[in-house]
Design an enzyme around this catalytic site. Sequence first.
Site, PDB file in Angstrom:
ATOM      1  N   TYR A 126      37.494  39.383  39.567  1.00  0.00           N
ATOM      2  CA  TYR A 126      36.364  40.314  39.759  1.00  0.00           C
ATOM      3  C   TYR A 126      35.299  39.687  40.651  1.00  0.00           C
ATOM      4  O   TYR A 126      34.907  40.259  41.677  1.00  0.00           O
ATOM      5  CB  TYR A 126      35.752  40.705  38.397  1.00  0.00           C
ATOM      6  CG  TYR A 126      34.375  41.334  38.508  1.00  0.00           C
ATOM      7  CD1 TYR A 126      34.199  42.556  39.164  1.00  0.00           C
ATOM      8  CD2 TYR A 126      33.243  40.710  37.969  1.00  0.00           C
ATOM      9  CE1 TYR A 126      32.932  43.132  39.269  1.00  0.00           C
ATOM     10  CE2 TYR A 126      31.980  41.282  38.076  1.00  0.00           C
ATOM     11  CZ  TYR A 126      31.825  42.497  38.730  1.00  0.00           C
ATOM     12  OH  TYR A 126      30.574  43.065  38.853  1.00  0.00           O
ATOM     13  N   LYS A 151      33.979  40.669  44.472  1.00  0.00           N
ATOM     14  CA  LYS A 151      32.590  41.022  44.781  1.00  0.00           C
ATOM     15  C   LYS A 151      32.028  40.066  45.836  1.00  0.00           C
ATOM     16  O   LYS A 151      31.312  40.490  46.746  1.00  0.00           O
ATOM     17  CB  LYS A 151      31.721  40.983  43.520  1.00  0.00           C
ATOM     18  CG  LYS A 151      31.984  42.071  42.501  1.00  0.00           C
ATOM     19  CD  LYS A 151      31.703  43.479  42.992  1.00  0.00           C
ATOM     20  CE  LYS A 151      30.234  43.774  43.187  1.00  0.00           C
ATOM     21  NZ  LYS A 151      30.016  45.219  43.543  1.00  0.00           N
ATOM     22  N   THR A 199      26.652  41.237  42.061  1.00  0.00           N
ATOM     23  CA  THR A 199      26.479  40.605  40.747  1.00  0.00           C
ATOM     24  C   THR A 199      26.133  39.122  40.875  1.00  0.00           C
ATOM     25  O   THR A 199      26.469  38.481  41.872  1.00  0.00           O
ATOM     26  CB  THR A 199      27.803  40.761  39.954  1.00  0.00           C
ATOM     27  OG1 THR A 199      27.790  39.889  38.841  1.00  0.00           O
ATOM     28  CG2 THR A 199      29.014  40.368  40.803  1.00  0.00           C
ATOM     29  N   ASP A 200      25.527  38.584  39.822  1.00  0.00           N
ATOM     30  CA  ASP A 200      25.256  37.134  39.806  1.00  0.00           C
ATOM     31  C   ASP A 200      26.547  36.331  39.619  1.00  0.00           C
ATOM     32  O   ASP A 200      26.557  35.119  39.832  1.00  0.00           O
ATOM     33  CB  ASP A 200      24.251  36.775  38.699  1.00  0.00           C
ATOM     34  CG  ASP A 200      24.695  37.139  37.289  1.00  0.00           C
ATOM     35  OD1 ASP A 200      25.756  37.786  37.139  1.00  0.00           O
ATOM     36  OD2 ASP A 200      23.986  36.776  36.325  1.00  0.00           O
ATOM     37  N   GLU A 201      27.641  37.015  39.230  1.00  0.00           N
ATOM     38  CA  GLU A 201      28.881  36.283  38.943  1.00  0.00           C
ATOM     39  C   GLU A 201      29.477  35.633  40.196  1.00  0.00           C
ATOM     40  O   GLU A 201      30.302  34.737  40.095  1.00  0.00           O
ATOM     41  CB  GLU A 201      29.891  37.209  38.252  1.00  0.00           C
ATOM     42  CG  GLU A 201      29.294  37.802  36.989  1.00  0.00           C
ATOM     43  CD  GLU A 201      30.280  38.513  36.065  1.00  0.00           C
ATOM     44  OE1 GLU A 201      31.475  38.193  36.105  1.00  0.00           O
ATOM     45  OE2 GLU A 201      29.825  39.376  35.302  1.00  0.00           O
TER      46      GLU A 201
END
Length: 378
Positions: free
Chosen positions: A184, A188, A135-137
Site C-alpha cells: 500500500y 502511494k 499518507t504518512d505511511e
Amino acid sequence: MKKNILITGGAGFIGSHVVRLFVNKYPEYNIVNLDKLTYAGNLANLKDIESKPNYSFVKADIADLDEMRRIIKEHKITGIIHLAAESHVDRSIKDPFTFARTNVMGTLALLQAAKEYWESLPEKYDGKLFYHISTDEVYGALELTNPEGIESPFTTTASSSEHHLAFGTEFFLETTKYNPHSPYSASKASSDHFVRAYHDTYGMPTLVTNCSNNYGPYQFPEKLIPLFINNIRNRKPLPVYGKGENVRDWLFVEDHARAIDLIFHKGKVADTYNIGGFNEWKNIDLIKVIIKTVDRLLGNPEGYSDELITYVTDRAGHDLRYAIDSRKLQKELGWEPSLQFEEGIEKTVRWYLDNQEWMDNITSGDYERYYTDMYQNR
Ligand code: NAD
Ligand code: TYD
C-alpha cells in the site's frame, strides 16, 4: 472563474467528508464526484447532499485513461482533489497488483488526462490545480524509543487532552526521505512521485499532502476503529495484531477535510504539507478507550468487553510508529486539529451505534465472508 472541481474517491470514507464540505460550503462551485464504487465506495455516505444542484456523481475507474479524458473535458474541470485509492494495508499484502493498478496507474491516467485537457485551453494551467491526497505511511516507520510515552513537544488548541504523549523523539517532516514498507505505502509513494514529476517536467500545478490515520463516521469497518466498535457491539473477538504496541497518530476526519479545503485554496503550488493530529496512541491503549466508550454508551458494566481482546499473529512488515510533525501547516496556513481525541472518539462511537443500518448493509454478504476468512487465516 467558475470552479468545476473533480473529487475522486468521493464515495469513500475521507472523500465523502470532502465532498460534503465542498458542496455545502461552495454553492458557486460544481462538484463532480468520480468513484468506481469498489467495496469501499458507498453512495449512502452522501445521502444528505445527493440532490444539491451543485453536485453530480460519475461512476468510473481512474485507471481508464479514455474515460478520464472524456470526463475531465465534458465537465470542464479546473481543479482536481484526488482521493480515489485502494487504502487498506492488509488487502495490499494479499493483492498488491490491484494497489499498483489503481494507486499508481490510476493516478498516472488522471494526471495525463488533466494535462492534455489543460494544455489544450488558451489559458492553459492558469487557475488550475491537481491536489493529490497521500499518507504518512510513505515515510516508513519511526523508532519507538519511549514505549511508555513522554509529554509531547507539540501544543495545539486540541491538546488539552490528558493523554498528550509522544512515543519517540523523531517525527515525520515534509523533508523526511520516503521509505515505504507495505505494498500500500509503496504504491502511494510511487503515485506521489508521479504527481511531483508532472509538475517538474510539464509545469502542471500540483500539490501533495501526507496525512496520518483518520477516524470518524463512514469509515469502512475493516479499519481498526469501526471494526472494533462493531465487533464489541456484536460480542465478537477484537483481533489485536502482535502485542498491540504499534503507535499511530489519529486525526478526526472532519479536521482532515478542513485542512484539504484550506490547502486547496491557500496552499503553495508544488509544495507538500504534512497533516496530523498531534495525537499518538499505542494500539492497545486506544483499544481500551474504544471498549470503555462503547460499553458505557451501551449501558454495559465497566470492563464488560475486555475479554474480547484477542492477540493474533502480527501483520507482516507492521510499521512500529507513525508520528507527524504538522507545524508547517499550522504556521503557514493557520490550521489546527479542532477536536480533542476524547471528544472525537465519543462522537465517532455514538455515530456508529446510531447508524447500525449503515453498518449492517456494509457488513452483510461479501464483506462478512472476506472478514471471516481473513480472521480465520491469521
Ligand atoms: P476508502 O478506501 O474509504 O475510499 C476509497 C474510495 O476510492 C472508494 O470510494 C473507492 O470506491 C474509490 N476507488 C477505489 N479504486 C478506484 C478506482 N480505480 N477508480 C475510482 N475510484 C476508486 O479510502 P479513504 O480512507 O477514504 O482514503 C482516501 C484517500 O486518503 C486515499 O488516497 C488514502 O491513501 C488517503 N489517506 C487515507 C488515510 C486514512 O487514515 N484513511 C490517511 C491518509 C491518507
Ligand atoms: P488500520 O486501521 O488498518 O490502519 P493503518 O494500518 O493504515 O495504520 O490499523 C491501525 C493499527 O491497528 C495498525 O497498527 C494495525 C492495527 N490493527 C489491529 O491490531 N487489528 C486489526 O484488526 C486492524 C484492522 C488493525
